[in-house]
Design a protein around this motif. Structure first.
Motif, mmCIF file in Angstrom:
data_model
loop_
_atom_site.group_PDB
_atom_site.id
_atom_site.type_symbol
_atom_site.label_atom_id
_atom_site.label_comp_id
_atom_site.label_asym_id
_atom_site.label_seq_id
_atom_site.Cartn_x
_atom_site.Cartn_y
_atom_site.Cartn_z
ATOM 1 N N SER A 65 0.834 -1.207 0.000
ATOM 2 C CA SER A 65 0.000 0.000 0.000
ATOM 3 C C SER A 65 0.866 1.253 0.000
ATOM 4 O O SER A 65 0.541 2.252 -0.647
ATOM 5 C CB SER A 65 -0.911 0.009 1.224
ATOM 6 O OG SER A 65 -1.719 -1.133 1.220
ATOM 7 N N GLU A 93 -6.654 0.503 -0.442
ATOM 8 C CA GLU A 93 -7.266 -0.066 0.756
ATOM 9 C C GLU A 93 -8.769 0.195 0.781
ATOM 10 O O GLU A 93 -9.341 0.749 -0.141
ATOM 11 C CB GLU A 93 -6.588 0.480 2.014
ATOM 12 C CG GLU A 93 -5.144 0.010 2.107
ATOM 13 C CD GLU A 93 -4.350 0.828 3.112
ATOM 14 O OE1 GLU A 93 -4.811 1.889 3.520
ATOM 15 O OE2 GLU A 93 -3.245 0.385 3.462
ATOM 16 N N ASP A 170 -5.751 -1.960 -4.872
ATOM 17 C CA ASP A 170 -5.111 -2.493 -3.670
ATOM 18 C C ASP A 170 -6.112 -3.226 -2.797
ATOM 19 O O ASP A 170 -6.790 -2.627 -1.974
ATOM 20 C CB ASP A 170 -4.468 -1.337 -2.895
ATOM 21 C CG ASP A 170 -3.730 -1.826 -1.660
ATOM 22 O OD1 ASP A 170 -3.637 -3.052 -1.463
ATOM 23 O OD2 ASP A 170 -3.258 -0.976 -0.897
ATOM 24 N N GLU A 171 -6.213 -4.529 -2.974
ATOM 25 C CA GLU A 171 -7.007 -5.377 -2.083
ATOM 26 C C GLU A 171 -8.464 -4.991 -1.955
ATOM 27 O O GLU A 171 -9.176 -5.519 -1.126
ATOM 28 C CB GLU A 171 -6.402 -5.388 -0.675
ATOM 29 C CG GLU A 171 -5.101 -6.149 -0.623
ATOM 30 C CD GLU A 171 -4.629 -6.331 0.804
ATOM 31 O OE1 GLU A 171 -5.384 -6.886 1.596
ATOM 32 O OE2 GLU A 171 -3.502 -5.926 1.103
HETATM 33 MG MG LIG Z 1 -2.048 -2.853 2.213
#
Ligand SMILES: [Mg+2]
Ligand SMILES: Nc1ncnc2c1ncn2[C@@H]1O[C@H](COP(=O)(O)OP(=O)(O)O)[C@@H](O)[C@H]1O
Lengths: 251, 266
Positions: A65, A93, A170-171
């Motif tokens: 991140s 995130e 990101d995820e």
């Molecule tokens: Mg992360």
């Protein structure tokens, strides 16, 4: 043609400190350093080609991140260079760039404005974003009442509609439901085929094999290896296994 | 900055609009609240400081004097207080997307200015209603005074907004400072109170320093068209202009520097 060129990027964080003036004065009087440095990214270099799909894999806390934040300009590197060619849409995130007190509709307009879309374009893409997110019913509800999956839907829908050249994911999809994930993976394939550059952080390896061309393994802020996606994932997973075995033996 | 303003026109419009709407959405009187608040304060101050403590000597009508100082002060006060949270209140955005962060204090100032202009017109309306004479030559210079105040306020807002990201107690200090600062300005009392016969000698000793407070100068400039003898000397006006420019540039520089770590400490 490269979309992202990162050379010898290093980023130190200061570990959390007393965010008050009292803390400041106490450490001033004691003459001590107010913060310990912590290296989140250590001499990271890599390149992503234009139109390529690139995965970044690594454990929690590896600095993924942080890397995305540097790429999108949210935090500044301490040393090294970062060159990004094109407009970046970061999805970092959970709750990516969403303002809690605003409604879904307001957040769409806000984010479009942040990414420099003009009024006319915003009105054009607004219905498309709502449609893709499938949040019609909740679009006038403040985002603070959204579930994490709904936030992911909204964030992803915005990011793919603002006409960015580079999309950082990101995820965010980890919390989406199965159908939506499927839809997103299909969309990512479509975007890649239309020439967009996509960089993905994910812990679900299967879709990565599908979508990505290459991958980078990041561990404790350092680049372990860069290479073809399947090779990298196999290596990452076997590394994990051997480590586990070692631990078991040790115990 | 100018280039950014052009590029982020739509974003600034959105943020100003949002700020104004949030402020008025939940209140019964809507926009009139901006006007009712200073009018209410004017009534209270006139009762307390005019009739009971009798600070009204030499400025008549006292309610007009209070209002002419109170409205620009409210603009300053609100902007600085809101300015403290201009960045820290938007942490969820700042952590996840990049855009020039000075947009937050700037749009905060603009939305306060939008509130200030109609409230400002209220001073003129009151003067007309009371049949009070106005100095037209000075009245037409007031836009320049507003500009000066806006620049000074933006400088302070830039400073406190970025400091509050690093040190959260700036917010509490600012609340106290603003209260003290108000009493250091000619709002509830006329300036000749400071040099009058009935004032203690310590006050007289410090009276010479009074106009080193730029807000005292600015508020006096607002009084001037209505109460010509309440205006500041020209040397203090020049001093305030220079100070404002220096403060603004300094604040801008500091903002730029401290901005580099905002994304991680916020
Ligand atoms: Mg992360
Ligand atoms: N703003 C911050 N201040 C201090 N440390 C941070 C900050 N952001 C991240 N870190 C630290 O940097 C490391 C990498 O974090 P991150 O990039 O979020 O990892 P991940 O690969 O799981 O996304 C972690 O140890 C984390 O604690």
């Amino acid at each position: 043609m490269e979309a992202i060129v990162v050379n010898n990027l290093t980023k130190h964080f200061r570990k959390a400190y007393d965010k008050t003036l009292k803390g400041f004065f106490i450490s001033l009087v004691k003459g001590e350093k107010r913060h310990q440095e912590f290296t989140a990214l250590n001499n990271v270099s890599f390149q992503v080609k234009k139109g390529e799909s690139y995965a970044i894999i690594g454990k929690n806390g590896a600095g993924k991140s942080t890397l995305f934040k540097v790429l999108s300009g949210i935090i500044y590197p301490d040393s090294g260079t970062v060159n990004v060619h094109g407009k970046v849409a970061p999805l970092i995130e959970l709750g990516a760039g969403l303002s809690r007190d605003l409604t879904g509709a307001e957040n769409i307009r806000l984010n479009c404005a942040i990414f420099g879309l003009d009024k006319k374009t915003i009105e054009e893409v607004y219905p498309k974003i709502v449609e893709f997110s499938e949040l019609e019913e909740f679009i006038h509800t403040p985002v603070k009442f959204y579930s994490s999956g709904m936030k992911a839907r909204l964030g992803f829908s915005i990011a793919i509609h603002i006409d960015a050249d580079i999309i950082l994911i990101d995820e965010v999809l980890a919390v989406g439901d199965k159908d939506f994930k499927k839809k997103c993976y299909a969309k990512m394939n479509e975007l890649r085929d239309s020439g967009k550059t996509i960089v993905i952080v994910s812990h679900s390896m299967k879709p990565l094999r599908d979508i990505c061309d290459r991958a980078l393994i990041l561990d404790k802020g350092k680049v372990v290896e860069v290479g073809e996606i399947n090779e990298m994932i196999d290596k990452y997973q076997s590394d994990k296994k051997t480590k586990k075995k070692k631990k078991q033996k040790g115990a | 900055m100018i280039a950014n303003i052009k590029k982020y026109k739509e974003l600034m419009y959105f943020l100003v609009h949002k700020e104004l709407r949030i402020r008025y959405r939940n209140s019964l009187f809507g926009f009139f609240w901006t006007l009712l608040e200073p009018l209410g304060l004017m009534l209270i101050y006139t009762l307390v400081f005019g009739y009971i403590i009798q600070l009204d000597k030499g400025v008549s009508p006292y309610p007009l004097y209070v209002l002419a100082g109170l409205i620009p002060w409210t603009f300053f006060n609100n902007s600085v207080r809101k300015g403290t949270r201009a960045l820290s209140g938007n942490a969820s955005l700042i952590k996840k997307v990049y855009f020039p962060r000075e947009i937050f204090p700037l749009t905060m100032l603009i939305s306060n200015m939008v509130n200030f202009i109609p409230a400002f017109a209220l001073i003129l309306v009151l003067a007309v209603v009371l049949g009070h004479p106005m100095q037209w030559s000075e009245l037409i210079l007031l836009p320049l005074v507003i500009l000066l105040q806006a620049l000074f306020t933006l400088g302070v807002a830039l400073l406190v907004s970025i400091l509050n990201v690093y040190y959260r107690d700036v917010e509490f200090i600012i609340n106290l400072v603003m209260r003290a600062w108000m009493y250091m300005c000619p709002i509830i009392y006329p300036i000749h109170m400071l040099t009058g016969a009935e004032v203690s000698s310590t006050v007289k000793d410090f009276a010479g320093l009074y106009f080193l407070n730029p807000m005292a100068v600015i508020i006096s400039l607002y009084h001037q068209p209505f109460f010509p003898d309440q205006g500041p000397e020209i040397k203090y006006v020049i001093y305030t202009v220079i100070l404002t420019v220096v403060l603004f540039l300094g604040a801008w520089y500091l903002f730029r520097r401290m901005n580099r770590r905002v994304g991680e400490v916020i």
